[in-house]
Design an enzyme around this catalytic site. Sequence first.
Site, short mmCIF file in Angstrom:
data_model
loop_
_atom_site.label_atom_id
_atom_site.label_comp_id
_atom_site.label_asym_id
_atom_site.label_seq_id
_atom_site.Cartn_x
_atom_site.Cartn_y
_atom_site.Cartn_z
N HIS A 37 20.80 -47.14 -38.90
CA HIS A 37 20.56 -47.77 -37.59
C HIS A 37 21.87 -47.76 -36.82
CE1 HIS A 37 19.90 -51.24 -34.87
NE2 HIS A 37 18.60 -51.05 -35.06
N ASP A 79 23.28 -52.67 -45.57
CA ASP A 79 22.57 -53.19 -44.40
C ASP A 79 21.15 -53.51 -44.87
OD1 ASP A 79 21.03 -53.55 -42.18
OD2 ASP A 79 21.57 -51.65 -41.22
N GLN A 112 16.16 -54.37 -43.07
CA GLN A 112 14.74 -54.03 -43.27
C GLN A 112 14.26 -54.32 -44.68
OE1 GLN A 112 12.62 -53.31 -41.00
NE2 GLN A 112 14.01 -52.90 -39.29
N LYS A 128 13.70 -60.82 -38.61
CA LYS A 128 12.79 -59.84 -39.22
C LYS A 128 12.16 -60.41 -40.49
CE LYS A 128 15.66 -55.96 -37.73
NZ LYS A 128 15.04 -55.38 -36.55
N CYS A 174 16.59 -47.07 -32.34
CA CYS A 174 18.05 -47.28 -32.55
C CYS A 174 18.54 -46.46 -33.73
CB CYS A 174 18.38 -48.75 -32.75
SG CYS A 174 18.10 -49.72 -31.29
N1 PMP Z 1 19.92 -52.43 -39.42
C1 PMP Z 1 18.65 -52.06 -39.46
C2 PMP Z 1 18.19 -51.10 -40.52
C3 PMP Z 1 17.76 -52.55 -38.51
O1 PMP Z 1 16.47 -52.18 -38.53
C4 PMP Z 1 18.21 -53.46 -37.53
C5 PMP Z 1 17.30 -54.01 -36.45
N2 PMP Z 1 16.40 -53.09 -35.93
C6 PMP Z 1 19.56 -53.82 -37.55
C7 PMP Z 1 20.39 -53.30 -38.52
C8 PMP Z 1 20.13 -54.79 -36.57
O2 PMP Z 1 19.54 -56.02 -36.66
P1 PMP Z 1 19.84 -57.13 -35.54
O3 PMP Z 1 19.55 -56.46 -34.23
O4 PMP Z 1 18.90 -58.22 -35.84
O5 PMP Z 1 21.28 -57.51 -35.69
#
Ligand code: PMP
Length: 422
Positions: free
Chosen positions: A136, A213, A216, A239, A377
Amino acid sequence: MSAAPTKVDASSTTPFDVERIRSDFPILSSTVNGSPLVYLDNAATSQKPQVVIDSIREYYETTNANIHRGVHRLSVQATDAYEKARRTLQRFIGAERAEELIFVRGATEGINLVAQAWGRSTLTEDDEVLITCLEHHSNIVPWQLLCEQTGATLVVAPINDDGEILVDEFQTHLSENTKIVALAHVSNALGTINPVKELIALAHKAGAKVLIDGAQAAPHMTIDVQDLGCDFYAFTGHKMLGPTGIGILWGRHELLEAMSPYQGGGEMIRSVSFEKTTYNDIPHKFEAGTPNIVGAIGLGVAADYLLAIGLDRIATYEHELLTYGTERLLSIPGLSLIGTAQSKASILSFVMEGADAYSIGTMLDEMGMAVRTGHHCAEPVMARFGVDGTVRASLALYNTREEIDALVEGLIKVRRIFDLSE
Ligand code: PMP
């Protein structure tokens, strides 16, 4: 403040009662554009159970005060509730010590914190940061910024056509210059569950630190940071049934102790003078300013709720849904899945010949269905598969087979509107 009790039955012998779980989420009984809401955008954010909503209202109605350093009753209660949430999250990820968990805004802030507070004083121009092609943007850009600041090099390990990291290839991208490996536990764009335990061991062998990270992974599977063996683990509250604006960075005690502060301000200091300021103990050293108190409390309740159902049971249920959804979607002519890894979480990312993702998303919305369209993203992943974007249906513990059937019927209608052959 008392933590709101969960309504679910924790017993692993009771069948997974999805209707019971659905009844805990008020928004799931709403309608959108005249149709029952079918919410399939859980990888973007999940819906919230009543216990989480109640905990937020109850906090403001009964407890609201600023935390730490307060002698009055409400401040003590608010501090207790905030620190209790930290201990619940500690249990949620199997951490050894509660002070290893830092409340942050979300995975994004957690990753930036490590890049800046650990990376900036550690990396030099001879060093490398290893990420993978499926990250991401939140796990790419903070490292690019760090490389710009330190002169270090960003190295990217490839993925195969199914969206899997190739372990041998990954290994060849590790070198004695690799100082940190940052990789997703689960890909948000493809659903791939990476073999993180194996990759962490390889990275450690090469002498690198590892950040996972977990944005998910958190609502979908049991997380055990000690078993994984990583050095940092970041995830996001919204999430995993919690509020927005709150998340966790977990780090190994000795690493956090050795790191410089991330931001300066109140609460992160021990003493301040114009000549010399000394810093507070972890985790407070990294929690400058008034934190998102109610967010932390709500996240604690969300974690309790998930633990009461059982993350392993959730993973099993979602896997069955994923298998069903995969079969059903592949029966639609012209539809191709993007992300077909052997080990996958409940994400169905796809393209359909003759219909663009944006139009599909808009038409499904007219039928009451929420899916996400675009690059999610993760532009480098889209480039890897040669697509501008995909339609992504992402499932959670409260989704049903009937909702997948509704999605399939919706997509067949979309094909008719586009005048595509059956
Ligand atoms: N890493 C991954 C794999 C994500 O899916 C996301 C959110 N789509 C993020 C990081 C970032 O999360 P946040 O916007 O809640 O900080």
